[in-house]
Design a protein around this motif. Structure first.
Motif, PDB file in Angstrom:
ATOM      1  N   LEU A 226      29.987  13.066 -49.529  1.00 23.03           N
ATOM      2  CA  LEU A 226      29.866  11.618 -49.442  1.00 23.03           C
ATOM      3  C   LEU A 226      28.559  11.203 -48.790  1.00 23.03           C
ATOM      4  CD1 LEU A 226      33.511  10.669 -48.383  1.00 23.03           C
ATOM      5  CD2 LEU A 226      32.464  10.394 -50.636  1.00 23.03           C
ATOM      6  N   ARG A 227      28.112  11.982 -47.804  1.00 22.28           N
ATOM      7  CA  ARG A 227      26.878  11.641 -47.119  1.00 22.28           C
ATOM      8  C   ARG A 227      25.666  11.766 -48.057  1.00 22.28           C
ATOM      9  NH1 ARG A 227      25.472  11.403 -41.755  1.00 22.28           N
ATOM     10  NH2 ARG A 227      27.634  10.711 -41.554  1.00 22.28           N
ATOM     11  N   MET A 228      25.712  12.693 -48.973  1.00 16.31           N
ATOM     12  CA  MET A 228      24.616  12.873 -49.916  1.00 16.31           C
ATOM     13  C   MET A 228      24.447  11.657 -50.816  1.00 16.31           C
ATOM     14  SD  MET A 228      24.942  16.833 -51.152  1.00 16.31           S
ATOM     15  CE  MET A 228      23.709  16.516 -52.403  1.00 16.31           C
ATOM     16  N   ASN A 229      25.533  10.988 -51.164  1.00 19.70           N
ATOM     17  CA  ASN A 229      25.490   9.853 -52.077  1.00 19.70           C
ATOM     18  C   ASN A 229      25.545   8.512 -51.361  1.00 19.70           C
ATOM     19  OD1 ASN A 229      25.482  11.539 -54.407  1.00 19.70           O
ATOM     20  ND2 ASN A 229      27.692  11.833 -54.182  1.00 19.70           N
ATOM     21  N   ALA A 230      25.531   8.519 -50.035  1.00 19.02           N
ATOM     22  CA  ALA A 230      25.611   7.266 -49.291  1.00 19.02           C
ATOM     23  C   ALA A 230      24.282   6.522 -49.386  1.00 19.02           C
ATOM     24  CB  ALA A 230      25.961   7.538 -47.826  1.00 19.02           C
ATOM     25  N   ASP A 231      24.370   5.198 -49.503  1.00 15.77           N
ATOM     26  CA  ASP A 231      23.166   4.370 -49.565  1.00 15.77           C
ATOM     27  C   ASP A 231      22.620   4.129 -48.159  1.00 15.77           C
ATOM     28  OD1 ASP A 231      23.353   4.156 -52.318  1.00 15.77           O
ATOM     29  OD2 ASP A 231      24.640   2.377 -52.207  1.00 15.77           O
ATOM     30  N   LEU A 232      21.336   3.880 -48.107  1.00 26.24           N
ATOM     31  CA  LEU A 232      20.694   3.601 -46.829  1.00 26.24           C
ATOM     32  C   LEU A 232      21.025   2.178 -46.384  1.00 26.24           C
ATOM     33  CD1 LEU A 232      18.675   4.496 -44.624  1.00 26.24           C
ATOM     34  CD2 LEU A 232      16.871   3.487 -46.029  1.00 26.24           C
ATOM     35  N   ASN A 233      21.511   2.055 -45.154  1.00 26.82           N
ATOM     36  CA  ASN A 233      21.804   0.746 -44.577  1.00 26.82           C
ATOM     37  C   ASN A 233      20.524   0.204 -43.954  1.00 26.82           C
ATOM     38  OD1 ASN A 233      22.921  -1.541 -43.515  1.00 26.82           O
ATOM     39  ND2 ASN A 233      24.200  -0.502 -42.001  1.00 26.82           N
ATOM     40  N   VAL A 234      19.846  -0.666 -44.695  1.00 24.71           N
ATOM     41  CA  VAL A 234      18.549  -1.176 -44.236  1.00 24.71           C
ATOM     42  C   VAL A 234      18.704  -1.971 -42.948  1.00 24.71           C
ATOM     43  CG1 VAL A 234      16.551  -2.569 -44.898  1.00 24.71           C
ATOM     44  CG2 VAL A 234      17.759  -1.226 -46.625  1.00 24.71           C
ATOM     45  N   ALA A 235      19.824  -2.675 -42.801  1.00 26.40           N
ATOM     46  CA  ALA A 235      20.027  -3.483 -41.601  1.00 26.40           C
ATOM     47  C   ALA A 235      20.138  -2.611 -40.349  1.00 26.40           C
ATOM     48  CB  ALA A 235      21.275  -4.344 -41.756  1.00 26.40           C
ATOM     49  N   ALA A 236      20.525  -1.343 -40.514  1.00 29.14           N
ATOM     50  CA  ALA A 236      20.679  -0.445 -39.365  1.00 29.14           C
ATOM     51  C   ALA A 236      19.406   0.325 -39.039  1.00 29.14           C
ATOM     52  CB  ALA A 236      21.826   0.537 -39.621  1.00 29.14           C
ATOM     53  N   CYS A 237      18.334   0.119 -39.797  1.00 28.69           N
ATOM     54  CA  CYS A 237      17.079   0.835 -39.560  1.00 28.69           C
ATOM     55  C   CYS A 237      16.334   0.213 -38.373  1.00 28.69           C
ATOM     56  CB  CYS A 237      16.194   0.793 -40.807  1.00 28.69           C
ATOM     57  SG  CYS A 237      16.850   1.726 -42.207  1.00 28.69           S
ATOM     58  N   VAL A 238      15.982   1.041 -37.420  1.00 27.09           N
ATOM     59  CA  VAL A 238      15.266   0.597 -36.223  1.00 27.09           C
ATOM     60  C   VAL A 238      14.192   1.630 -35.896  1.00 27.09           C
ATOM     61  CG1 VAL A 238      17.208  -0.704 -35.265  1.00 27.09           C
ATOM     62  CG2 VAL A 238      16.959   1.740 -34.737  1.00 27.09           C
ATOM     63  N   THR A 239      13.312   1.262 -34.982  1.00 27.29           N
ATOM     64  CA  THR A 239      12.300   2.193 -34.481  1.00 27.29           C
ATOM     65  C   THR A 239      12.768   2.753 -33.140  1.00 27.29           C
ATOM     66  OG1 THR A 239      10.536   0.942 -35.582  1.00 27.29           O
ATOM     67  CG2 THR A 239       9.891   2.443 -33.810  1.00 27.29           C
ATOM     68  N   PHE A 240      12.797   4.070 -33.028  1.00 25.41           N
ATOM     69  CA  PHE A 240      13.276   4.713 -31.804  1.00 25.41           C
ATOM     70  C   PHE A 240      12.409   5.928 -31.514  1.00 25.41           C
ATOM     71  CE2 PHE A 240      15.652   6.095 -35.485  1.00 25.41           C
ATOM     72  CZ  PHE A 240      15.611   7.474 -35.413  1.00 25.41           C
ATOM     73  N   SER A 241      12.633   6.521 -30.350  1.00 29.86           N
ATOM     74  CA  SER A 241      11.824   7.632 -29.885  1.00 29.86           C
ATOM     75  C   SER A 241      12.273   8.937 -30.545  1.00 29.86           C
ATOM     76  CB  SER A 241      11.903   7.751 -28.366  1.00 29.86           C
ATOM     77  OG  SER A 241      11.267   8.935 -27.912  1.00 29.86           O
ATOM     78  N   ALA A 242      11.319   9.667 -31.117  1.00 34.49           N
ATOM     79  CA  ALA A 242      11.634  10.965 -31.714  1.00 34.49           C
ATOM     80  C   ALA A 242      12.039  11.971 -30.642  1.00 34.49           C
ATOM     81  CB  ALA A 242      10.437  11.480 -32.499  1.00 34.49           C
ATOM     82  N   LYS A 243      11.466  11.863 -29.446  1.00 35.68           N
ATOM     83  CA  LYS A 243      11.802  12.795 -28.374  1.00 35.68           C
ATOM     84  C   LYS A 243      13.252  12.639 -27.969  1.00 35.68           C
ATOM     85  CE  LYS A 243      10.254  14.339 -23.822  1.00 35.68           C
ATOM     86  NZ  LYS A 243       9.274  14.141 -22.725  1.00 35.68           N
ATOM     87  N   GLU A 244      13.732  11.403 -27.838  1.00 33.14           N
ATOM     88  CA  GLU A 244      15.136  11.188 -27.480  1.00 33.14           C
ATOM     89  C   GLU A 244      16.056  11.698 -28.579  1.00 33.14           C
ATOM     90  OE1 GLU A 244      15.629   7.096 -26.654  1.00 33.14           O
ATOM     91  OE2 GLU A 244      14.357   7.098 -24.858  1.00 33.14           O
ATOM     92  N   LEU A 245      15.658  11.531 -29.834  1.00 29.34           N
ATOM     93  CA  LEU A 245      16.477  12.013 -30.947  1.00 29.34           C
ATOM     94  C   LEU A 245      16.653  13.523 -30.876  1.00 29.34           C
ATOM     95  CD1 LEU A 245      17.884  11.536 -33.718  1.00 29.34           C
ATOM     96  CD2 LEU A 245      15.642  11.863 -34.774  1.00 29.34           C
TER      97      LEU A 245
END
Length: 390
Positions: A226-245
């Motif tokens: 299901l995750r492979m075919n899931a659409d991208l939620n544009v409203a949930a896209c944010v800018t965050f720190s790669a180090k914290e990720l």
């Protein structure tokens, strides 16, 4: 009848007939007008005789005090002979125009048929393709014209369709196999319990434990599909720190890192990442999980990032067993495993990198891999920045 519904050969003939008609009638009108100006008009101008021509002495000219009002010149009459000649010239000219248009249209129809013959042959070849010979390619004409390029493009499309259908067939077969394996294990365990004598409490616990493990495996597999075919939620896209990720990901994989005593270096200072955090967490987690799982004892992993005006580049390099060169372009295919027995032993199902590729593609990014057997593997991920997306 609409013009667009007519065959292309007929439309070309009608177009050429219209062009010939406009050209011929325009030329005929110009000829008629020129003939009247050059040959007819001079004959209608009256000739004025002078006194010298009449053989008399010129009379003295007196200038009156008041000039007389000039009278209009007499309108010359067209002789009947000239009218008849004009009618004959016009009728003969228009008859020639009609003959030229008719012969030109017939010639255009024949020439257009010969010119469109490669298109007609190509259309017949395509019509003969059905479900029995779906991947059949058409012949490419020796000429280097548009029909030849169209045939090459069609054959290229057929090869892409064949590759897509083959991948879909393999995906369906592999998915069925992956789903069937835990189900068969659960059914086999239940049959063992039923065929024996009255099972003890320990046997029940073991059966339930095995069933739970296979059910969890099914749940993970279905969730990954299901995750492979899931659409991208544009409203949930944010800018965050790669180090914290990556700190969050490494905390989840701490047990695996300690079990193989792997040294991990992270160089992600002031590196931002734009996208849906949960999806990117899963994508990079899959890469790191493979880097740990297929790494050597006491190996190392380096995570570096660089920021560019339009993109952010993150590189994950390990010192693992590596990937064969002829298989680096297949590792992103669903259910593909370089070493199936080793992957099964380590609990892999071949969907991790497929999910990673799908997530990166949904973010309009790219992922590349470089590997050498026994030397390690390097994954390079590029993601667009928020300013580029907007």
């Amino acid at each position: 009848m609409r013009i667009n519904s007519l065959p292309l050969r007929v439309r070309l003939t009608l177009l050429m007939a219209m062009i010939l008609s406009i050209a011929c009638f325009s030329l005929m009108a110009a000829l008629i007008y020129t003939a009247r100006i050059v040959y007819v008009a001079p004959q209608l101008v009256p000739k004025v005789s002078t006194s010298e021509e009449m053989g008399r002495e010129p009379l003295p000219v007196t200038i009156p005090s008041v000039p007389p009002i000039p009278s209009a010149p007499p309108i010359p009459s067209v002789p009947p002979v000239l009218i008849e000649q004009q009618i004959n010239f016009a009728s003969t000219g228009f008859l020639c125009v009609i003959l030229i248009i008719a012969s030109g249209s017939v010639l255009t129809y024949r020439v257009a048929g010969g010119a469109l013959k490669p298109v007609t042959d190509l259309s017949k070849e395509i019509e003969e393709i059905d479900e029995n010979n779906l991947y059949r390619q058409v012949q490419v004409p020796p000429s280097k014209d548009e029909v030849s390029r169209l045939s090459i493009s069609f054959n290229r499309m057929i090869r892409k369709l064949e590759k897509s259908f083959t991948a879909h067939k393999h995906f369906t077969a592999n998915a069925a196999h992956e789903l069937k394996t835990p189900i068969a294990a659960m059914l086999a365990r239940i049959e063992v319990v039923q065929l024996g004598g009255p099972p003890s409490l320990e046997e029940y616990k073991e059966a339930l434990q095995d069933t739970q493990c296979n059910a969890e495996r099914l749940n993970i597999l279905v969730h990954d599909l299901l995750r492979m075919n899931a659409d991208l939620n544009v409203a949930a896209c944010v800018t965050f720190s790669a180090k914290e990720l990556f700190q969050s990901i490494l905390s989840e994989l701490a047990a695996e890192v300690q079990s193989k005593d792997i040294d991990i270096e992270v160089h992600l200072e002031d590196i931002p990442v734009y996208g849906e955090r949960n999806l990117l967490h899963r994508a990079f987690s899959n890469i790191l999980h493979n880097a740990i799982k297929y790494n050597k004892p006491n190996g190392s992993i380096q995570i570096t990032g660089t920021r560019h005006p339009d993109t952010t580049r993150i590189t994950i390099a390990d010192t693992g067993i590596g990937i064969p060169e002829d298989q680096t372009d297949k590792i992103f295919e669903p259910f593909y495993c370089v070493d199936k027995s080793r992957s099964r032993e380590l609990g892999g199902n071949g969907l991790g990198l497929s999910i990673t590729k799908a997530v990166i593609d949904k973010h309009s990014g790219s992922i590349q891999v470089q590997s050498a057997m026994g030397m390690g593997t390097t994954f390079e991920v590029q993601l667009p920045n928020a300013s580029t997306v907007y």
